[in-house]
Design an enzyme around this catalytic site. Structure first.
Site, PDB file in Angstrom:
ATOM      1  N   GLU A 189       0.649  -1.236  -0.040  1.00 26.88           N
ATOM      2  CA  GLU A 189      -0.150   0.032  -0.010  1.00 26.88           C
ATOM      3  C   GLU A 189       0.720   1.024   0.334  1.00 26.88           C
ATOM      4  O   GLU A 189       0.601   2.368  -0.009  1.00 26.88           O
ATOM      5  CB  GLU A 189      -0.880  -0.478   0.858  1.00 26.88           C
ATOM      6  CG  GLU A 189      -1.777  -1.352   1.141  1.00 26.88           C
ATOM      7  CD  GLU A 189      -2.913  -0.970   2.470  1.00 26.88           C
ATOM      8  OE1 GLU A 189      -2.983  -0.259   3.244  1.00 26.88           O
ATOM      9  OE2 GLU A 189      -3.946  -1.381   2.066  1.00 26.88           O
ATOM     10  N   ARG A 242       1.632   1.791   4.947  1.00 25.19           N
ATOM     11  CA  ARG A 242       1.655   2.636   3.644  1.00 25.19           C
ATOM     12  C   ARG A 242       2.707   3.603   3.147  1.00 25.19           C
ATOM     13  O   ARG A 242       2.484   4.289   2.188  1.00 25.19           O
ATOM     14  CB  ARG A 242       0.012   3.724   4.292  1.00 25.19           C
ATOM     15  CG  ARG A 242      -0.910   2.668   3.931  1.00 25.19           C
ATOM     16  CD  ARG A 242      -2.069   3.632   3.558  1.00 25.19           C
ATOM     17  NE  ARG A 242      -2.666   3.462   5.191  1.00 25.19           N
ATOM     18  CZ  ARG A 242      -3.549   2.891   5.881  1.00 25.19           C
ATOM     19  NH1 ARG A 242      -3.169   1.271   5.345  1.00 25.19           N
ATOM     20  NH2 ARG A 242      -3.455   2.780   7.062  1.00 25.19           N
ATOM     21  N   THR A 278      -0.146   0.858  10.551  1.00 27.15           N
ATOM     22  CA  THR A 278       0.173   0.462   8.691  1.00 27.15           C
ATOM     23  C   THR A 278      -0.193   1.565   8.031  1.00 27.15           C
ATOM     24  O   THR A 278       0.375   1.812   7.168  1.00 27.15           O
ATOM     25  CB  THR A 278      -1.392  -0.221   8.521  1.00 27.15           C
ATOM     26  OG1 THR A 278      -2.694   0.627   8.737  1.00 27.15           O
ATOM     27  CG2 THR A 278      -1.623  -1.835   9.031  1.00 27.15           C
ATOM     28  N   GLY A 313      -6.981  -1.175  15.335  1.00 27.32           N
ATOM     29  CA  GLY A 313      -6.862  -2.279  15.811  1.00 27.32           C
ATOM     30  C   GLY A 313      -8.407  -1.666  16.531  1.00 27.32           C
ATOM     31  O   GLY A 313      -8.495  -2.604  17.791  1.00 27.32           O
ATOM     32  N   GLU A 352     -11.502  -2.650  15.532  1.00 28.06           N
ATOM     33  CA  GLU A 352     -12.267  -4.223  15.435  1.00 28.06           C
ATOM     34  C   GLU A 352     -11.741  -4.837  16.948  1.00 28.06           C
ATOM     35  O   GLU A 352     -12.477  -5.420  16.557  1.00 28.06           O
ATOM     36  CB  GLU A 352     -11.801  -4.453  13.902  1.00 28.06           C
ATOM     37  CG  GLU A 352     -12.578  -4.174  12.618  1.00 28.06           C
ATOM     38  CD  GLU A 352     -12.665  -2.835  12.751  1.00 28.06           C
ATOM     39  OE1 GLU A 352     -11.262  -2.457  12.757  1.00 28.06           O
ATOM     40  OE2 GLU A 352     -13.248  -1.774  12.896  1.00 28.06           O
ATOM     41  N   THR A 361      -9.460   5.176  16.750  1.00 26.82           N
ATOM     42  CA  THR A 361      -8.129   4.836  15.954  1.00 26.82           C
ATOM     43  C   THR A 361      -7.939   5.496  14.564  1.00 26.82           C
ATOM     44  O   THR A 361      -8.510   5.623  14.074  1.00 26.82           O
ATOM     45  CB  THR A 361      -7.602   3.615  15.561  1.00 26.82           C
ATOM     46  OG1 THR A 361      -8.359   2.676  14.980  1.00 26.82           O
ATOM     47  CG2 THR A 361      -6.900   2.675  17.125  1.00 26.82           C
ATOM     48  N   ASN A 376     -13.837   4.101  13.549  1.00 27.81           N
ATOM     49  CA  ASN A 376     -14.605   3.575  14.545  1.00 27.81           C
ATOM     50  C   ASN A 376     -14.678   3.315  15.442  1.00 27.81           C
ATOM     51  O   ASN A 376     -13.564   3.093  15.784  1.00 27.81           O
ATOM     52  CB  ASN A 376     -15.202   2.336  13.275  1.00 27.81           C
ATOM     53  CG  ASN A 376     -14.648   1.622  13.326  1.00 27.81           C
ATOM     54  OD1 ASN A 376     -12.934   1.397  12.501  1.00 27.81           O
ATOM     55  ND2 ASN A 376     -14.200   0.196  14.411  1.00 27.81           N
ATOM     56  N   ASP A 400     -19.199   1.044  11.866  1.00 25.39           N
ATOM     57  CA  ASP A 400     -17.639   1.308  11.161  1.00 25.39           C
ATOM     58  C   ASP A 400     -17.473   2.143  10.251  1.00 25.39           C
ATOM     59  O   ASP A 400     -16.518   2.616   9.113  1.00 25.39           O
ATOM     60  CB  ASP A 400     -17.225  -0.283  10.036  1.00 25.39           C
ATOM     61  CG  ASP A 400     -15.362  -0.233  10.203  1.00 25.39           C
ATOM     62  OD1 ASP A 400     -14.921   0.392  11.199  1.00 25.39           O
ATOM     63  OD2 ASP A 400     -14.758  -1.497   9.469  1.00 25.39           O
ATOM     64  N   HIS A 425      -9.106 -15.838   7.310  1.00 26.02           N
ATOM     65  CA  HIS A 425      -9.463 -16.996   6.515  1.00 26.02           C
ATOM     66  C   HIS A 425     -11.249 -17.208   6.230  1.00 26.02           C
ATOM     67  O   HIS A 425     -10.934 -18.093   4.834  1.00 26.02           O
ATOM     68  CB  HIS A 425      -9.697 -18.906   7.599  1.00 26.02           C
ATOM     69  CG  HIS A 425      -8.056 -18.814   7.406  1.00 26.02           C
ATOM     70  ND1 HIS A 425      -7.012 -18.958   6.639  1.00 26.02           N
ATOM     71  CD2 HIS A 425      -7.498 -18.696   9.141  1.00 26.02           C
ATOM     72  CE1 HIS A 425      -5.901 -19.366   7.762  1.00 26.02           C
ATOM     73  NE2 HIS A 425      -6.445 -19.030   9.127  1.00 26.02           N
TER      74      HIS A 425
HETATM   75 CA    CA Z   1     -12.756  -0.328  11.697  1.00 25.80          CA
END
Ligand code: CA
Length: 692
Positions: A78, A130, A174, A190, A192, A253, A273, A318, A619
């Site tokens: 990215e 990124r 990231t 983080g 979620e 975040t 979110n 979100d 997965h």
């Molecule tokens: Ca999110």
């Protein structure tokens, strides 16, 4: 040449050399020499517009590869390559860094921060990075395991390395750092899982923490001794009510946008979110929950709060506002106005006064039905009655958790006056759970889990939203808030965008890099990348030649179903004739011979529930990293347990799960996967559940 001219040239050369030895600083970033790309969005205003125009609408047909490089990671790429003093710097998956001679492609140095593989479990949306930041002879990079590292830009040697996060929490980094007046600004991700968001400023020279601004209140009620204390005491804490946020940290975040404006002297952060997403669970369904889903303006020297604008009060879907924050001078009602622009996940394009945060306008840039409009007086969305799924009925609304636009950077051409948005169409299904329990470190979005085992009687059927998913490159007029032109794509996720004064817009989708005419959107040139690119291109010039650099490699939110190929950096110029070899054909795992399987006494229904909570994030249901219904690891219990519980493959990113469940549950999961392997149709990409 007259002697004074010669002397002026000599003095000029000495000054340039002195500037180079000092490295990149604020003056150099603000001066924004067209031949370089010194900061994440090129300039502080992050317009991603280059004044270079050797490659233009007439010459672009001659664009070809000048040099290329391949990396040792096969996950999402990215990064925006930076270029300074003839050196190109880029980051790759797993937060690795590489430096090249920007003209020849000769590798100069590499740096691997040795992120532990199991840190990959904490990343909702792949082990991506990124980009880096340059300042006074150093290169700064955030790592997936929460560190900020300063490297010598010449050698790649570590100058300092600090942990910016609490390692007992599932934080990741990231995003790219930004440097303002000797302070390196870095956020984290983080939300979620369960973290409390913040942005930090570190002294570029020493690595010492200068200030920190939290985006959610301290659950203990005590002050943090941070820059955010005052605004939480005065107004933000009162917007939270009792709920899971006290355990989870509330989310919020700052995982992507951090934009500095030398004109206003403010830095603007984009806030994500909540944890959980579900507003009823998070905060009893009460309060706006500042500063979730907001743009917050801070003073870069102290972190002091100046203003905020919340795009989605009481965030429950979100709908992050972490997306690209861009600055520009626009004529608003005939008056030159410094504005902040953002196209956050919620599907509205916002234009705010950069000095005050006053909402100037907000309009839908993609199909949106969760809100009718944004009320300009109150600045609040007028929500559709069905959107609040947490009050009873479920909702299948436009847009979903992947958003109308995600992290993929936009670009702005001040000459056409258009913002080029890599937008996304889609629906998202939201339903209130009956039995939510916060599990520290696990996926904690607060959504209904739909049982999928052999004996499960579905309480409802998850709608198939794939048909609604589309990508769209939109040329958007931010003054009239209208679409000027657009191009549609069959896949939702496309790449970031670059605009140039050659009258071009560079964007890639469906594995092709395309140059569009900036005014009309006609495709003028395209190149088969061989794999999907999601990163934006950057451009620079050396010895009179313009180059265009692009990181190639699928992955990240919405792209887990892509074949995993090694990341590549492709650098183009006019007349480039290099032909990188085609990627190897992706190998699909063959179907298992289930006669070889040790039968499982596990409960496949219960396994399906555990799988949904802990495994499906990476997965999926038979398509991702890798397809477990075709993995020989499920054939016998001992090897399966060694991987799932004890981390036999943790170096690859497969974290040990013994902290979440025991051997019985592991065997239940194996029973579920064996049942799936027997009954599941061949893998087909499904609606991505990954959000970011
Ligand atoms: Ca999110």
């Amino acid at each position: 040449m007259q002697s004074w001219v010669r002397w002026a040239a000599v003095i000029g050369a000495v000054l340039v050399a002195a500037a180079c030895s000092r490295g990149v600083d604020g003056r150099r970033i603000e001066a924004a020499d067209a031949s370089e790309w010194l900061s994440y969005g090129r300039t502080y205003d992050e317009q991603r517009f280059s004044p270079l125009k050797q490659i233009d609408t007439a010459t672009v047909g001659k664009l070809g590869v000048a040099w290329w490089a391949e990396f040792d990671t096969d996950r999402g790429q990215e990064a925006t390559p930076l270029v300074a003093d003839g050196v190109l710097y880029t980051t790759t998956a797993w937060s690795k860094v590489a430096a090249f001679d920007a003209k020849t492609g000769k590798p100069l140095w590499k740096y691997d921060p040795k992120v532990p593989g199991e840190a990959g479990f904490n990343a909702c949306c792949d082990v991506v990075n990124r980009g880096a930041a340059l300042w006074k002879g150093r290169l700064y990079v955030g790592t997936l395991d929460g560190r900020l590292v300063a490297l010598d830009a010449k050698t790649g040697q570590v100058a300092w390395d600090v942990q910016t996060t609490d390692k007992s929490r599932p934080y990741t980094i990231t995003g790219a750092p930004r440097v303002v007046d000797g302070k390196v600004l870095i956020g984290n991700g983080g939300a979620e899982y369960g973290v409390r968001g913040y942005v930090s400023a570190y002294d570029a020279a020493s690595g010492k923490l200068a200030w920190r601004f939290y985006t959610t209140p301290n659950p203990t009620g005590a002050p943090d001794g941070a820059a955010s204390d005052k605004v939480f005491r005065e107004k933000a804490t009162a917007t939270w009510s009792d709920g899971v946020w006290k355990e989870s940290g509330g989310g919020g975040t700052v995982w992507d946008a951090i934009t500095y404006d030398p004109q206003t002297g403010l830095v603007y952060i984009g806030v994500g979110n909540g944890t959980p997403w579900n507003h009823k669970l998070r905060s009893g369904g009460k309060g706006d929950n500042l500063f979730l889903a907001s743009i917050v303006a801070l003073r870069p020297d102290t972190g002091e709060y100046v203003w905020h604008y919340q795009t989605t009060p009481g965030e429950s879907w979100d709908y992050t506002a972490t997306q690209h924050i861009m600055l520009a001078d626009l004529l608003i009602a005939g008056k030159p106005t410094r504005v902040v622009m953002q196209a956050p996940k919620n599907g509205f394009f916002y234009v705010l006064d950069a000095r005050t945060g006053r909402l100037i306008s907000a309009e839908k840039f993609v199909p949106v039905d969760w809100a009718e409009r944004v009320d300009l007086k109150s600045g609040r969305p007028v929500e559709a009655p069905f959107a609040r799924y947490e009050k009873g009925a479920m909702s299948n609304q436009m847009v979903g958790a992947l958003g109308g636009h995600n992290w993929h950077p936009m670009a702005f051409n001040p000459k056409t006056g258009l913002v080029y948005i890599p937008a996304q169409h889609g629906r998202g299904f939201y339903a209130d759970p009956t039995d939510f329990k916060y599990v520290a470190g696990a996926w904690n979005t607060g959504m209904l889990r739909i049982p999928e085992g052999p004996g499960a009687k579905p309480v409802l059927t998850r709608p198939n939203n794939r048909a609604a998913a589309r990508g769209e490159l939109i040329a958007w007029d931010p003054v009239t808030q209208k679409k000027r032109w657009s191009v549609m794509f069959p896949h939702m996720t496309t790449s970031g965008v670059l605009a140039t004064d050659g009258g071009l817009v560079f964007h890639s989708a469906e594995r092709r890099l395309v140059a569009y005419d900036a005014a009309k959107g006609r495709p003028l040139w395209s190149y088969d990348l061989g794999a999907r690119a999601i990163a934006p291109a950057s451009t620079y010039a050396i010895d009179g030649e313009q180059y265009l650099a692009l990181m190639v490699g699928a992955g990240g939110a919405g792209n887990f179903d892509q074949p995993r190929q090694r990341g590549r950096l492709l650098v183009f110029k006019l007349g480039g004739t290099v032909k990188p070899p085609p990627y190897p054909k992706p190998a699909d795992l063959p179907a298992l011979d289930l006669k070889l399987a040790t039968p499982s006494a596990g409960d496949a229904d219960r396994g399906g529930v555990v799988y949904d909570q802990f495994c499906s994030g990476c997965h999926g249901r038979g398509v991702f990293l890798p397809n477990l219904t075709r993995s020989p690891a499920i054939l016998e219990p001992e090897g399966f347990k060694a991987i799932v519980l004890d981390g036999a493959l943790k170096a690859n990113g497969m974290a040990p799960f013994r902290r979440f469940f025991d051997e019985k549950r592991a065997e239940d999961i194996r029973a579920f996967l064996l049942w799936q392997a027997k009954t599941a149709p061949p893998p087909t990409p499904e609606e991505p559940r990954h959000a970011q």
